[in-house]
Design a protein around this motif. Structure first.
Motif, PDB file in Angstrom:
ATOM      1  N   GLU A 125      -6.303   0.386  -6.941  1.00  0.00           N
ATOM      2  CA  GLU A 125      -7.495   0.536  -5.979  1.00  0.00           C
ATOM      3  C   GLU A 125      -7.726   1.895  -5.516  1.00  0.00           C
ATOM      4  N   SER A 173     -10.106   4.680  -3.333  1.00  0.00           N
ATOM      5  CA  SER A 173     -11.150   4.941  -2.363  1.00  0.00           C
ATOM      6  C   SER A 173     -11.878   6.308  -2.272  1.00  0.00           C
ATOM      7  N   LYS A 186      -2.849  -3.405  -7.881  1.00  0.00           N
ATOM      8  CA  LYS A 186      -2.899  -4.864  -7.839  1.00  0.00           C
ATOM      9  C   LYS A 186      -2.302  -5.203  -9.211  1.00  0.00           C
ATOM     10  N   GLU A 232       1.091  -1.192   0.118  1.00  0.00           N
ATOM     11  CA  GLU A 232       0.095   0.072  -0.008  1.00  0.00           C
ATOM     12  C   GLU A 232       0.930   1.366   0.015  1.00  0.00           C
ATOM     13  N   VAL A 246     -13.135   3.211 -11.338  1.00  0.00           N
ATOM     14  CA  VAL A 246     -12.186   2.028 -11.661  1.00  0.00           C
ATOM     15  C   VAL A 246     -10.911   3.011 -12.190  1.00  0.00           C
ATOM     16  N   ARG A 269      -3.643   1.424  -3.889  1.00  0.00           N
ATOM     17  CA  ARG A 269      -2.761   0.296  -4.050  1.00  0.00           C
ATOM     18  C   ARG A 269      -2.728  -0.038  -5.522  1.00  0.00           C
ATOM     19  N   THR A 271      -4.692  -3.221 -11.654  1.00  0.00           N
ATOM     20  CA  THR A 271      -5.878  -2.364 -11.398  1.00  0.00           C
ATOM     21  C   THR A 271      -5.244  -1.575 -10.180  1.00  0.00           C
TER      22      THR A 271
END
Length: 174
Positions: A156, A158, A170, A65, A105, A168, A154
């Motif tokens: 992430e 928030s 992925k 992260e 996204v 983070r 991807t």
């Protein structure tokens, strides 16, 4: 029927007169293979610490992260719009797409084929790589057309305090 060629400036019959076989190091096939294996072993041992560090870093990438980075305020991006940003580093291009009022996204925007930039085409609702006509599913990042075989990494996100943050990356796992 071998006749001596008297025009040769040396008393030998061939041109190997300058080879000193007594001083020549003997290296047969077995000796060559031992040398080759020994050199490969030295190289492997010398690179082992760096390989271990690299493997440890790669294994931890999917869980790593990063400091949360603000991408944009939610009132500055409409539904169907996209925003380009850098994450996790200043040289890592990424794209955030707002799919609905509360769904966002984000992906690394370097094509998984040859690292060309991937763009969001709002009118078609597609993520496109113009280099070789690659297409990616906006919901998953999976390739849907063209030469790419791996999905886009991807990012992430928030939503906090009226803004969208990158959290983070992925990575693709086979």
């Amino acid at each position: 029927m071998s006749e001596k060629n008297n025009k040769i400036p040396f008393p030998e019959d061939n041109y190997t007169h300058n080879i000193q076989r007594n001083n020549e190091r003997k290296l047969d096939r077995r000796g060559f293979m031992k040398t080759l294996v020994g050199a490969a072993g030295v190289f492997a041992v010398s690179s082992l610490p760096w390989g271990a560090v690299a493997a440890k870093e790669l294994l931890g990438l999917s869980e790593k992260e990063y400091p949360h980075k603000k991408i944009t305020d939610i009132d500055r991006i409409g539904v169907g719009e996209a925003v380009e940003f850098k994450f996790p580093g200043e040289h890592d291009d990424a794209i955030l797409i707002r799919l609905s009022e509360d769904k966002y996204v984000a992906y690394n925007s370097a094509c998984t084929h040859l690292q060309c930039p991937v763009f969001w085409e709002k009118e078609k609702g597609e993520m496109l790589c113009p280099c070789h006509h690659g297409k990616f599913d906006v919901e998953t990042g999976n390739p849907t057309a063209g030469p790419p075989r791996r999905p886009l990494p991807t990012i992430e996100v928030s939503v906090e305090n009226g803004a969208v943050y990158a959290v983070r990356v992925k990575r693709y796992e086979s």
